[in-house]
Design an enzyme around this catalytic site. Sequence first.
Site, PDB file in Angstrom:
ATOM      1  N   HIS A  97      29.901  30.739 -65.781  1.00 56.11           N
ATOM      2  CA  HIS A  97      31.083  31.298 -65.121  1.00 56.11           C
ATOM      3  C   HIS A  97      31.278  30.527 -63.822  1.00 56.11           C
ATOM      4  CE1 HIS A  97      32.986  34.502 -67.310  1.00 56.11           C
ATOM      5  NE2 HIS A  97      31.824  35.010 -67.660  1.00 56.11           N
ATOM      6  N   ASP A 102      34.205  36.049 -64.258  1.00 51.25           N
ATOM      7  CA  ASP A 102      33.322  37.228 -64.279  1.00 51.25           C
ATOM      8  C   ASP A 102      33.728  38.205 -63.176  1.00 51.25           C
ATOM      9  OD1 ASP A 102      32.601  35.303 -62.407  1.00 51.25           O
ATOM     10  OD2 ASP A 102      30.440  35.576 -62.646  1.00 51.25           O
ATOM     11  N   TYR A 298      50.377  24.266 -70.159  1.00 47.64           N
ATOM     12  CA  TYR A 298      50.861  25.480 -69.493  1.00 47.64           C
ATOM     13  C   TYR A 298      52.093  25.145 -68.663  1.00 47.64           C
ATOM     14  CZ  TYR A 298      45.994  27.024 -70.250  1.00 47.64           C
ATOM     15  OH  TYR A 298      44.777  27.335 -70.778  1.00 47.64           O
ATOM     16  N   GLU A 370      30.273  38.177 -53.150  1.00 50.72           N
ATOM     17  CA  GLU A 370      30.518  39.352 -54.006  1.00 50.72           C
ATOM     18  C   GLU A 370      31.163  40.522 -53.266  1.00 50.72           C
ATOM     19  OE1 GLU A 370      26.483  39.603 -55.469  1.00 50.72           O
ATOM     20  OE2 GLU A 370      27.137  38.994 -57.470  1.00 50.72           O
TER      21      GLU A 370
END
Length: 395
Positions: A97, A102, A298, A370
């Site tokens: 990741h 995540d 894209y 985090e």
Amino acid sequence: MSYLTRAHARADQLIAIRRDLHAHPELGFQEVRTAQRIAEILGELGLQAQTGIAHTGVTAIIGAGRPRLALRADMDALPIVEANDVPYKSQNEGVMHACGHDAHVAGLLGAAMLLNEDARAGKLNGAVKLLFQPNEENTVVAPKSGGQLMVEAGVLDDVDAVIGLHVSSVLPSNEVFLRAGPFMAAVDIFDGTIIGRGGHGAYPHQTLDPIWLAAQVVNAIHGIVSRRIDPTKPGVISVTTINAGSATNIIPEAVRLTGTIRSFEPAVQAQLHTDLERAFALARAWGGDYTLNLQFEYPATVNDARMTEFMRGVAIDLLGAARVKESDLHMGAEDFSFMARAKPGVFFNLGAKKDENDRPHHNPRFDIDETVLPTGAALLAEAARRFLAALPQPK
Ligand SMILES: [Zn+2]
Ligand SMILES: [Zn+2]
């Protein structure tokens, strides 16, 4: 209590979810365990997850009635060997990741927890839809990415708008960056072959050296943006692979070139394609030939002006004006663009710089701060609560 306070109370839980996903990364359209974990966590909240959408995607609805807003998180990882020595290091060697998806899943699950509490208390005005999307990175080079397939599967048909975020390991932590209009570039890829005539390296005049031809083609390609495109309009063509030859004394038959094309405006995109074709055609001036395959990937990610101002207001109220900034344009691409084309949408960055180490996206040392997990959860939940609150009461 504000969503930010309530999200921070769940910080440990969100970090645990993110670390579990980080330790078990899966490539695009292979997010089987990831989807299962998402469905389990939603199930613990009493929510019914729909799985198997666009192969491995998951959706769920919180609240009553027709969902009016969709919140999107992507969930795929990258083919990279993780270099971080952390307790939650990838246990799936060669997959990592390294883009923060995540964190997107953990953040959206956090938003689901907050919104679900309100829905159960009868405090949510209507319903919101959660979208857990597979294969954003498209490293498997599927004909269509997860975002495109989710839109084609109709996940946005019943909603009025869509919101997504991307953490950024290089932007200051817990700050929001957004802009109305074009935000991230369109991406197209090319795969071309310069065809000459091979032979002995000592007798080039008896061959048509495709390496010599390719050198002229690459030179011409690098002149396209600087000499052919309006300097006020962004564009990129990068030749990223070049392959030919087998020995020091053999002139090969052909040279293969591949690369990426980035732009924001359809007119610039069209000119980049036309001029790339012209650059390859230089091979014909010397009697050689070429093939060129151009593939649209894209479209540009274009934020709806009203949704952007709406999200800016939410972020300012939650984090304070000093933490909400105007974003630069990004030449990177995102398949959220398909969603933002289908419904008014806004996609924004949430800064998540962990420390002073260099940890760019798609890098073996990528990691995030985090503490942004509860921030992301609160931003999405508050956006949904406020979006629904502005609507008439559902019947
Ligand atoms: Zn990425
Ligand atoms: Zn990403």
